[in-house]
Design a protein around this motif. Structure first.
Motif, PDB file in Angstrom:
ATOM      1  N   ILE A   1      -5.681  26.913 -61.934  1.00  0.00           N
ATOM      2  CA  ILE A   1      -5.506  26.450 -63.311  1.00  0.00           C
ATOM      3  C   ILE A   1      -4.730  25.137 -63.322  1.00  0.00           C
ATOM      4  N   ARG A   2      -3.674  25.079 -62.542  1.00  0.00           N
ATOM      5  CA  ARG A   2      -2.887  23.842 -62.458  1.00  0.00           C
ATOM      6  C   ARG A   2      -3.736  22.703 -61.924  1.00  0.00           C
ATOM      7  N   ARG A   3      -4.636  22.999 -60.995  1.00  0.00           N
ATOM      8  CA  ARG A   3      -5.495  21.951 -60.438  1.00  0.00           C
ATOM      9  C   ARG A   3      -6.386  21.360 -61.509  1.00  0.00           C
ATOM     10  N   ILE A   4      -6.930  22.203 -62.377  1.00  0.00           N
ATOM     11  CA  ILE A   4      -7.720  21.690 -63.495  1.00  0.00           C
ATOM     12  C   ILE A   4      -6.861  20.780 -64.367  1.00  0.00           C
ATOM     13  N   GLY A   5      -5.611  21.202 -64.602  1.00  0.00           N
ATOM     14  CA  GLY A   5      -4.720  20.387 -65.411  1.00  0.00           C
ATOM     15  C   GLY A   5      -4.430  19.036 -64.782  1.00  0.00           C
ATOM     16  N   ILE A   6      -4.260  19.004 -63.462  1.00  0.00           N
ATOM     17  CA  ILE A   6      -4.004  17.746 -62.760  1.00  0.00           C
ATOM     18  C   ILE A   6      -5.196  16.798 -62.901  1.00  0.00           C
ATOM     19  N   TYR A   7      -6.406  17.356 -62.903  1.00  0.00           N
ATOM     20  CA  TYR A   7      -7.609  16.540 -63.023  1.00  0.00           C
ATOM     21  C   TYR A   7      -7.998  16.272 -64.477  1.00  0.00           C
ATOM     22  N   SER A   8      -7.264  16.809 -65.430  1.00  0.00           N
ATOM     23  CA  SER A   8      -7.722  16.825 -66.821  1.00  0.00           C
ATOM     24  C   SER A   8      -7.973  15.440 -67.402  1.00  0.00           C
ATOM     25  N   TYR A   9      -7.126  14.470 -67.072  1.00  0.00           N
ATOM     26  CA  TYR A   9      -7.297  13.130 -67.653  1.00  0.00           C
ATOM     27  C   TYR A   9      -8.622  12.506 -67.207  1.00  0.00           C
ATOM     28  N   SER A  10      -8.905  12.574 -65.926  1.00  0.00           N
ATOM     29  CA  SER A  10     -10.158  11.992 -65.423  1.00  0.00           C
ATOM     30  C   SER A  10     -11.371  12.768 -65.931  1.00  0.00           C
ATOM     31  N   ILE A  11     -11.234  14.089 -66.028  1.00  0.00           N
ATOM     32  CA  ILE A  11     -12.337  14.879 -66.602  1.00  0.00           C
ATOM     33  C   ILE A  11     -12.580  14.468 -68.037  1.00  0.00           C
ATOM     34  N   TYR A  12     -11.502  14.281 -68.782  1.00  0.00           N
ATOM     35  CA  TYR A  12     -11.635  13.868 -70.181  1.00  0.00           C
ATOM     36  C   TYR A  12     -12.374  12.540 -70.286  1.00  0.00           C
ATOM     37  N   LEU A  13     -12.049  11.595 -69.412  1.00  0.00           N
ATOM     38  CA  LEU A  13     -12.690  10.291 -69.462  1.00  0.00           C
ATOM     39  C   LEU A  13     -14.192  10.367 -69.176  1.00  0.00           C
ATOM     40  N   ALA A  14     -14.577  11.243 -68.252  1.00  0.00           N
ATOM     41  CA  ALA A  14     -15.956  11.229 -67.764  1.00  0.00           C
ATOM     42  C   ALA A  14     -16.873  12.233 -68.439  1.00  0.00           C
ATOM     43  N   HIS A  15     -16.338  13.366 -68.913  1.00  0.00           N
ATOM     44  CA  HIS A  15     -17.229  14.479 -69.254  1.00  0.00           C
ATOM     45  C   HIS A  15     -18.146  14.175 -70.434  1.00  0.00           C
ATOM     46  N   TYR A  16     -17.622  13.508 -71.466  1.00  0.00           N
ATOM     47  CA  TYR A  16     -18.452  13.301 -72.655  1.00  0.00           C
ATOM     48  C   TYR A  16     -19.496  12.220 -72.419  1.00  0.00           C
ATOM     49  N   VAL A  17     -19.153  11.243 -71.601  1.00  0.00           N
ATOM     50  CA  VAL A  17     -20.148  10.235 -71.213  1.00  0.00           C
ATOM     51  C   VAL A  17     -21.301  10.917 -70.483  1.00  0.00           C
ATOM     52  N   MET A  18     -20.970  11.787 -69.557  1.00  0.00           N
ATOM     53  CA  MET A  18     -22.018  12.476 -68.803  1.00  0.00           C
ATOM     54  C   MET A  18     -22.823  13.405 -69.700  1.00  0.00           C
ATOM     55  N   LEU A  19     -22.161  14.147 -70.571  1.00  0.00           N
ATOM     56  CA  LEU A  19     -22.890  15.067 -71.450  1.00  0.00           C
ATOM     57  C   LEU A  19     -23.859  14.341 -72.361  1.00  0.00           C
ATOM     58  N   ASN A  20     -23.552  13.107 -72.706  1.00  0.00           N
ATOM     59  CA  ASN A  20     -24.428  12.326 -73.581  1.00  0.00           C
ATOM     60  C   ASN A  20     -25.584  11.666 -72.842  1.00  0.00           C
ATOM     61  N   ASN A  21     -25.591  11.778 -71.516  1.00  0.00           N
ATOM     62  CA  ASN A  21     -26.610  11.040 -70.762  1.00  0.00           C
ATOM     63  C   ASN A  21     -27.366  11.877 -69.741  1.00  0.00           C
ATOM     64  N   VAL A  22     -27.295  13.202 -69.852  1.00  0.00           N
ATOM     65  CA  VAL A  22     -28.002  14.052 -68.888  1.00  0.00           C
ATOM     66  C   VAL A  22     -29.078  14.914 -69.532  1.00  0.00           C
ATOM     67  N   ASP A  23     -29.275  14.756 -70.857  1.00  0.00           N
ATOM     68  CA  ASP A  23     -30.168  15.692 -71.537  1.00  0.00           C
ATOM     69  C   ASP A  23     -31.611  15.583 -71.074  1.00  0.00           C
ATOM     70  N   GLY A  24     -31.990  14.492 -70.425  1.00  0.00           N
ATOM     71  CA  GLY A  24     -33.373  14.362 -69.990  1.00  0.00           C
ATOM     72  C   GLY A  24     -33.581  14.603 -68.512  1.00  0.00           C
ATOM     73  N   LEU A  25     -32.558  14.973 -67.794  1.00  0.00           N
ATOM     74  CA  LEU A  25     -32.690  15.139 -66.353  1.00  0.00           C
ATOM     75  C   LEU A  25     -33.580  16.327 -65.989  1.00  0.00           C
TER      76      LEU A  25
END
Length: 350
Positions: free
Chosen positions: A288-312
């Motif tokens: 759980i702590r590991r997810i928290g440590i990565y949270s900032y970078s996940i926040y930056l990347a996740h929504y960009v990726m979710l908006n651009n993978v729907d046709g894969l």
């Protein structure tokens, strides 16, 4: 103030994990069940609490706050991953691989933490890549970082330490009144109150209040009595849940953020001072702590990726899974190749 012996304050990485999981789940299609806005509010509260705690520690040990070093630490923590995501996203958008538009104006607005006001007042044509809209919250935090350390130092030098919670509480009331005025008298839309710094920054100030509350040994013993502990945790949890149950738009854009700030105070306090308690023990589990440590970078990347993978692939769940896996891998690489070396530099600036 909640005192701990180490810079790594118990349970905070766990709270970061909770916040990013809420945000990611909401963006991944569960928005009707999972309130993504709550995750952002938790991030805000946590930032206010952590920054204030560290600044007060610095003042206690050095009798001052090095504002220049504070800004450098924030710059080294926040900007390298953001710049990497922006360059990659705008480049792929310019090439037509990602959706949306790539303009220098949008790039600079997001890089220099003006994304929230740029989107509200200057970008009617939506000139940014899809998925970068979440960067509005970075702007709110950076605006807080810009003025708060200097104001805190000024208050401490004027021997106003005991009055800090009162001043911060009054500021929260002012922001609440401003939201009510905008919603009830001006009739602004929900985006105005949701994204703007002047209507959301109080979510950080509630964390600051918790960090500045004085605690004598006697008061600490009272707060740690088993009966009061149970009552406070239950009250905080129920109040937080109640803010999610009430669905009225006026409530959501006026008092909801204030009530959530109040509700998070006992939850954070006891999770930090009593991380061994059952409701908070899992916040300190390693993964759980590991997810928290990565949270900032996940926040930056996740929504960009979710908006651009729907046709894969033809399968939406598989596309979502791929987006989240890519975001996780990006966060791991950022932590190992960028953030870990920079932690050493930031430590020297403390």
């Amino acid at each position: 103030m909640v005192h701990t012996k180490h810079q790594d304050i118990a349970s905070l990485d766990g709270w970061r994990a909770v916040a990013i999981l809420i945000v990611a789940a909401s963006h991944a299609g569960m928005g009707k069940l999972v309130p993504g806005g709550l995750g952002v509010t938790i991030f805000f509260f946590l930032s206010g609490y952590l920054i204030t705690t560290l600044l007060l520690r610095e003042y206690a040990s050095t009798s001052t706050i090095n504002i220049r070093h504070f800004y450098l630490r924030r710059l080294l923590r926040l900007t390298p991953p953001l710049l990497l995501v922006l360059v990659a996203t705008y480049g792929l958008t310019h090439l037509g691989i990602f959706k949306g538009y790539a303009t220098w104006t949008g790039f600079l607005a997001q890089l220099f933490y003006f994304a929230n006001y740029y989107g509200l007042f200057f970008d009617a044509a939506h000139t940014v890549p899809q998925g970068t809209g979440v960067f509005w919250s970075l702007a709110v935090e950076e605006h807080f970082y810009f003025f708060f350390p200097a104001l805190l130092l000024l208050s401490l030098r004027k021997a106003q330490r005991q009055r800090l919670p009162l001043y911060l509480g009054l500021a929260c009331l002012v922001f609440l009144a401003w939201r009510c005025y905008l919603v009830l008298s001006v009739g602004v839309g929900t985006e105005r109150t949701y994204y703007a710094t002047d209507t959301r920054i109080d979510s950080m100030l509630y964390g600051c209040i918790l960090a500045t509350l004085p605690q004598t040994s006697q008061w600490h013993r009272k707060l740690q009595s088993p009966s009061l502990r149970i009552i406070a945790i239950l009250a905080g949890g129920l109040l937080l849940l109640s803010t999610l149950v009430v669905r009225g738009e006026i409530f959501r854009e006026t008092v909801r953020y204030s009530l959530q700030g109040v509700a998070l105070m006992p939850l954070f306090y006891y999770s930090v001072t009593n991380p061994e308690l059952w409701p908070f023990r899992w916040l300190n589990v390693a993964w759980i702590r590991r997810i928290g440590i990565y949270s900032y970078s996940i926040y930056l990347a996740h929504y960009v990726m979710l908006n651009n993978v729907d046709g894969l692939t033809p399968y939406a769940p598989l596309n979502i899974l791929m987006a989240l896996v890519v975001s996780w891998c990006f966060a791991v690489l950022v932590d190992r190749l960028i953030d870990t070396p920079l932690r050493v530099v930031r430590a020297r600036l403390r």
